[in-house]
Design a protein around this motif. Structure first.
Motif, PDB file in Angstrom:
ATOM      1  N   ARG A  15       0.804  -1.216   0.000  1.00 11.60           N
ATOM      2  CA  ARG A  15       0.000   0.000   0.000  1.00 11.60           C
ATOM      3  C   ARG A  15       0.842   1.273   0.000  1.00 11.60           C
ATOM      4  N   SER A  16       2.107   1.191   0.345  1.00  9.19           N
ATOM      5  CA  SER A  16       2.948   2.390   0.325  1.00  9.19           C
ATOM      6  C   SER A  16       3.677   2.541  -1.014  1.00  9.19           C
ATOM      7  N   LEU A  17       3.563   1.558  -1.896  1.00 14.90           N
ATOM      8  CA  LEU A  17       4.222   1.636  -3.203  1.00 14.90           C
ATOM      9  C   LEU A  17       3.175   1.746  -4.309  1.00 14.90           C
ATOM     10  N   GLY A  18       2.686   0.619  -4.776  1.00 12.47           N
ATOM     11  CA  GLY A  18       1.733   0.630  -5.876  1.00 12.47           C
ATOM     12  C   GLY A  18       0.297   0.806  -5.436  1.00 12.47           C
ATOM     13  N   ASN A  19      -0.069   0.162  -4.325  1.00 13.10           N
ATOM     14  CA  ASN A  19      -1.428   0.190  -3.793  1.00 13.10           C
ATOM     15  C   ASN A  19      -2.461  -0.259  -4.815  1.00 13.10           C
ATOM     16  N   CYS A  20      -2.078  -1.150  -5.712  1.00 16.65           N
ATOM     17  CA  CYS A  20      -2.965  -1.631  -6.767  1.00 16.65           C
ATOM     18  C   CYS A  20      -4.164  -2.390  -6.202  1.00 16.65           C
ATOM     19  N   LEU A  21      -3.957  -3.098  -5.082  1.00 17.96           N
ATOM     20  CA  LEU A  21      -5.050  -3.866  -4.486  1.00 17.96           C
ATOM     21  C   LEU A  21      -6.189  -2.978  -3.994  1.00 17.96           C
ATOM     22  N   ALA A  22      -5.958  -1.705  -3.838  1.00 17.23           N
ATOM     23  CA  ALA A  22      -7.026  -0.807  -3.406  1.00 17.23           C
ATOM     24  C   ALA A  22      -8.149  -0.757  -4.437  1.00 17.23           C
ATOM     25  N   CYS A  23      -7.820  -0.993  -5.703  1.00 16.39           N
ATOM     26  CA  CYS A  23      -8.821  -0.949  -6.770  1.00 16.39           C
ATOM     27  C   CYS A  23      -9.040  -2.286  -7.465  1.00 16.39           C
ATOM     28  N   HIS A  24      -8.018  -3.159  -7.468  1.00 15.45           N
ATOM     29  CA  HIS A  24      -8.078  -4.393  -8.237  1.00 15.45           C
ATOM     30  C   HIS A  24      -8.039  -5.630  -7.355  1.00 15.45           C
ATOM     31  N   ALA A  25      -8.892  -6.601  -7.666  1.00 13.94           N
ATOM     32  CA  ALA A  25      -8.832  -7.900  -7.006  1.00 13.94           C
ATOM     33  C   ALA A  25      -7.795  -8.765  -7.709  1.00 13.94           C
ATOM     34  N   ASN A  26      -7.224  -9.720  -6.962  1.00 14.64           N
ATOM     35  CA  ASN A  26      -6.218 -10.626  -7.510  1.00 14.64           C
ATOM     36  C   ASN A  26      -6.281 -11.917  -6.705  1.00 14.64           C
ATOM     37  N   VAL A  27      -6.735 -12.995  -7.321  1.00 15.38           N
ATOM     38  CA  VAL A  27      -6.911 -14.270  -6.628  1.00 15.38           C
ATOM     39  C   VAL A  27      -5.599 -14.777  -6.045  1.00 15.38           C
ATOM     40  N   MET A  73      -3.444 -13.241  -4.601  1.00 14.67           N
ATOM     41  CA  MET A  73      -3.124 -12.502  -3.374  1.00 14.67           C
ATOM     42  C   MET A  73      -4.321 -12.498  -2.428  1.00 14.67           C
ATOM     43  N   GLU A  74      -5.080 -13.574  -2.439  1.00 15.72           N
ATOM     44  CA  GLU A  74      -6.319 -13.616  -1.659  1.00 15.72           C
ATOM     45  C   GLU A  74      -6.099 -13.454  -0.156  1.00 15.72           C
ATOM     46  N   LYS A  75      -4.897 -13.719   0.337  1.00 16.89           N
ATOM     47  CA  LYS A  75      -4.618 -13.560   1.764  1.00 16.89           C
ATOM     48  C   LYS A  75      -4.405 -12.093   2.150  1.00 16.89           C
ATOM     49  N   GLU A  76      -4.156 -11.256   1.155  1.00 17.45           N
ATOM     50  CA  GLU A  76      -4.010  -9.816   1.417  1.00 17.45           C
ATOM     51  C   GLU A  76      -5.395  -9.224   1.665  1.00 17.45           C
ATOM     52  N   LEU A  77      -5.484  -8.260   2.529  1.00 14.24           N
ATOM     53  CA  LEU A  77      -6.766  -7.657   2.875  1.00 14.24           C
ATOM     54  C   LEU A  77      -7.141  -6.521   1.937  1.00 14.24           C
ATOM     55  N   PHE A  78      -8.434  -6.263   1.888  1.00 14.22           N
ATOM     56  CA  PHE A  78      -8.999  -5.073   1.247  1.00 14.22           C
ATOM     57  C   PHE A  78      -8.768  -4.985  -0.261  1.00 14.22           C
ATOM     58  N   HIS A  79      -9.142  -6.054  -0.962  1.00 17.45           N
ATOM     59  CA  HIS A  79      -9.125  -5.997  -2.426  1.00 17.45           C
ATOM     60  C   HIS A  79     -10.225  -5.045  -2.882  1.00 17.45           C
ATOM     61  N   GLY A  80      -9.893  -4.244  -3.862  1.00 17.93           N
ATOM     62  CA  GLY A  80     -10.887  -3.327  -4.401  1.00 17.93           C
ATOM     63  C   GLY A  80     -11.740  -4.004  -5.456  1.00 17.93           C
ATOM     64  N   ASN A  81     -12.780  -3.315  -5.866  1.00 15.54           N
ATOM     65  CA  ASN A  81     -13.631  -3.823  -6.942  1.00 15.54           C
ATOM     66  C   ASN A  81     -13.977  -2.721  -7.938  1.00 15.54           C
ATOM     67  N   VAL A  82     -13.227  -1.620  -7.888  1.00 17.01           N
ATOM     68  CA  VAL A  82     -13.455  -0.513  -8.807  1.00 17.01           C
ATOM     69  C   VAL A  82     -12.784  -0.794 -10.151  1.00 17.01           C
ATOM     70  N   GLY A  83     -11.526  -1.242 -10.102  1.00 17.86           N
ATOM     71  CA  GLY A  83     -10.791  -1.586 -11.318  1.00 17.86           C
ATOM     72  C   GLY A  83     -11.070  -3.027 -11.716  1.00 17.86           C
TER      73      GLY A  83
END
Length: 93
Positions: free
Chosen positions: A57-69, A71-81
Motif C-alpha cells: 500500500r505504500s508503493l503501488g497500492n494496486c489492491l485498493a482498486c483491483h482484485a487478484n486471486v 493474493m487472496e490472503k491480502e486484505l482489502f481488495h478493491g472492486n473498482v478496477g
C-alpha cells in the motif's frame, strides 16, 4: 498465476522506467495500441518484485482498486478496477 506475473512484471516497469528514464524525452517514446512499445530502460520486468509493488500500500497500492486471486490472503481488495486475474492472457507484456 503466470498471467498475473507477466502483468505485474509490466506494471513494475512503470515506476522503474520513470525513475531510470529521466533522460528520455517524451517525444522519443514510441506508442503502439495506446501502450509504450518497448521498455524505456531496456530491462525486462521482475514478476516477484512487481507482485510486491502491487500489494504494498505504500508503493503501488494496486489492491485498493483491483482484485487478484493469487493474493487472496491480502486484505482489502478493491472492486473498482478490473480483476487482474488472467491479464497476461488478455494483454501482451
Amino acid at each position: 498465476m503466470n498471467g498475473v506475473k507477466l502483468f505485474l512484471a509490466g506494471a513494475l516497469l512503470l515506476p522503474a522506467s520513470v525513475a531510470m528514464s529521466a533522460d528520455v524525452a517524451p517525444d522519443v517514446v514510441k506508442f503502439e495500441d495506446n501502450a509504450v512499445a518497448a521498455s524505456l530502460t531496456g530491462v525486462a520486468g521482475d514478476p516477484t518484485a512487481g507482485a510486491e509493488v502491487f500489494k504494498d500500500r505504500s508503493l503501488g497500492n494496486c489492491l485498493a482498486c483491483h482484485a487478484n486471486v493469487d493474493m487472496e490472503k491480502e486484505l482489502f481488495h478493491g472492486n473498482v478496477g478490473p480483476s487482474m486475474d488472467g491479464v497476461a492472457d488478455r494483454w501482451k507484456p
